[in-house]
Design a protein around this motif. Structure first.
Motif, mmCIF file in Angstrom:
data_model
loop_
_atom_site.group_PDB
_atom_site.id
_atom_site.type_symbol
_atom_site.label_atom_id
_atom_site.label_comp_id
_atom_site.label_asym_id
_atom_site.label_seq_id
_atom_site.Cartn_x
_atom_site.Cartn_y
_atom_site.Cartn_z
ATOM 1 N N TYR A 179 -8.281 -5.823 5.932
ATOM 2 C CA TYR A 179 -7.355 -4.703 5.845
ATOM 3 C C TYR A 179 -7.495 -4.012 4.479
ATOM 4 O O TYR A 179 -7.593 -4.677 3.445
ATOM 5 C CB TYR A 179 -5.914 -5.172 6.039
ATOM 6 N N VAL A 180 -7.486 -2.689 4.514
ATOM 7 C CA VAL A 180 -7.541 -1.878 3.311
ATOM 8 C C VAL A 180 -6.182 -1.204 3.141
ATOM 9 O O VAL A 180 -5.634 -0.636 4.094
ATOM 10 C CB VAL A 180 -8.662 -0.823 3.406
ATOM 11 N N ASN A 181 -5.637 -1.280 1.917
ATOM 12 C CA ASN A 181 -4.320 -0.712 1.631
ATOM 13 C C ASN A 181 -3.261 -1.247 2.592
ATOM 14 O O ASN A 181 -2.508 -0.494 3.218
ATOM 15 C CB ASN A 181 -4.353 0.822 1.696
ATOM 16 N N LEU A 182 -3.258 -2.560 2.717
ATOM 17 C CA LEU A 182 -2.357 -3.215 3.661
ATOM 18 C C LEU A 182 -0.913 -3.074 3.211
ATOM 19 O O LEU A 182 -0.566 -3.336 2.069
ATOM 20 C CB LEU A 182 -2.715 -4.708 3.782
ATOM 21 N N ILE A 183 -0.068 -2.626 4.156
ATOM 22 C CA ILE A 183 1.366 -2.559 3.910
ATOM 23 C C ILE A 183 1.990 -3.851 4.414
ATOM 24 O O ILE A 183 1.723 -4.276 5.534
ATOM 25 C CB ILE A 183 1.984 -1.337 4.611
ATOM 26 N N LYS A 184 2.816 -4.465 3.593
ATOM 27 C CA LYS A 184 3.400 -5.737 3.969
ATOM 28 C C LYS A 184 4.245 -5.577 5.225
ATOM 29 O O LYS A 184 5.189 -4.786 5.256
ATOM 30 C CB LYS A 184 4.271 -6.282 2.832
#
Length: 436
Positions: A179-184
């Motif tokens: 995942y790139v720029n994963l939002i929690k």
């Protein structure tokens, strides 16, 4: 309180599935026209019931076994503290087999609501799955209470068919996701585990004859017996079938079957294990074929006496001679046959195709002569642009090089143009394919 007097009346006229949709009855479905008129009086600990219920023109389907019952009729009578199933009759989906059941359910809470039902069936299509179909006759008994139920009895298989798939589904690669720029993500809500009502099995199945196993070149008849145990959600089958007769064919050659067994391991949700050995003689060689593994994905292997490499064994099977005496296109056929031992002809060719950087690599056959003979060619293709595939095929004879161009017009339409050098002419084809 169980000792306080109570009074109730239930009247229902309609479709039974409209009521059952509010309950979890597992992987099964019951439908039909229901008419109920019940009255209750007295303490809840020992109620007094009066009235009756009737189900007409019903259907029942079990998604685990494929059992389907039609023309289901049921007659229930309320008598004091018991519900009595006076009769339940049904036919299977083929209108050939019959099923009947009767019994009673006690509504006394102190006794944990005990029940008992006894049934018989004749020529019933009990199992209708993609890989197995069984027709049987026998008896069944269901006993239990509010805590659990037990199913016992015995059945005799009158006719059974088990199929081995021609191809094993391909193994898909395990792709690693990054995942790139994963939002929690938000935490998942905890769900409570649902404890299903346990139904235990203790059922014996006899198969004196008439069980047929076919597929992957095998045609055979079997006999034996096994025991069904475990629970409804984790059925365990234990026992074995032994082979009565049959034959095994590979590459147009028939083998003599020497041994065969189908073993049920007793482990939940596990397919039975097939183990078959066959032999034949080619020149001075004894060739032994063995089909072994789970019934839905057995592996085919070959051995020889004296021992030879696998390529040489397949060469003797296909052409009756050693690999040193065959042509290049015959060698390609051997590669194709070797890959089919894993259940499909794509694995070896796919790896070879990827290694040499082409988009198509396969054996193609075309009829020649008036006796239905076939000539084989090796075809190699490459996409020159999106939707345009150029292929070249080469046979064993001189002047058998053919060039073809396929143009994908989308929506299932394909234009194919082919030059046939041997006949000094060309061919134009418009194909339409629809997957559903």
């Amino acid at each position: 309180s169980e000792t306080k007097p109570a009074k109730a009346h239930l009247a229902f006229h309609g479709r039974i599935e409209e009521i059952l949709d509010f309950f979890d009855i597992g992987p099964q479905r019951l439908e039909g026209n229901a008419a109920c008129d019940l009255s209750l009086r007295g303490p809840l600990g020992k109620p007094l019931l009066q009235g009756s219920c009737r189900l007409e023109n019903g259907t029942y389907e079990n998604y685990v076994t494929g059992l389907e019952l039609k023309h289901l009729q049921a007659d229930i009578l309320a008598d004091k503290s018991s519900l009595i199933l006076r009769s339940l009759t049904a036919k299977d989906s083929q209108n050939k087999g019959s099923f009947s059941l009767s019994g009673d359910l006690s509504l006394v809470h102190q006794n944990r609501f005990p029940f008992r039902f006894d049934g018989t069936f004749s020529r019933l299509n009990t199992t209708d799955l993609a890989w197995m179909k069984l027709e049987a006759g026998g008896a069944i008994q269901i006993t239990g209470d509010i805590d659990s139920a037990r199913l016992t009895g015995q059945a005799v298989v009158l006719e059974g068919d088990m199929s081995i798939p021609d191809r094993i589904p391909p193994t898909f690669p395990d792709l690693q996701v990054h995942y790139v720029n994963l939002i929690k993500p938000l935490p998942m809500a905890k769900t409570e585990k649902i404890n299903r009502y346990p139904i235990f099995f203790d059922y014996r199945i006899l198969a004196p004859e008439g069980v047929y196993i076919s597929g992957r070149g095998l045609e055979s008849e079997w006999k034996g017996d096994f025991q069904i145990g475990g629970t409804y959600s984790a059925i365990e089958a234990k026992g074995a079938l032994s082979m009565l007769s049959g034959g095994f064919t590979f590459a147009g050659r028939t083998f003599e079957l020497t041994e065969g067994s189908l073993t049920f391991t007793g482990r939940p949700k596990e397919m039975p294990i097939l183990n078959i050995a066959a032999r034949m003689q080619v020149q001075n060689l004894i060739l032994i074929a063995r089909l072994k593994g789970f019934l839905n994905a057995p592996q085919l292997s070959f051995h020889s006496t004296p021992p030879l490499p696998m390529g040489s064994i397949i060469s003797y099977l296909l052409f009756g001679q050693d690999m040193s005496d065959i042509s290049a296109i015959q060698a390609a056929q051997i590669v194709n046959s070797l890959s089919s031992l894993s259940g499909g002809s794509s694995d070896v060719f796919d790896s070879t195709r990827r290694s040499i950087g082409v988009d198509r690599l396969r054996i193609v056959a075309a009829p020649v002569g008036e006796e239905g003979a076939e000539a084989y060619s090796l075809q190699v293709g490459k996409y020159v642009t999106r939707g345009v595939l150029v292929s070249v095929s080469q046979g064993t004879e001189k002047d058998t090089t053919n060039l073809s161009v396929e143009i994908d017009l989308s929506n299932g339409l394909v234009i194919e143009a082919e030059s046939m050098q041997q006949e000094e002419q060309g061919k134009f084809t418009l194909k339409w394919n629809y997957n559903y």
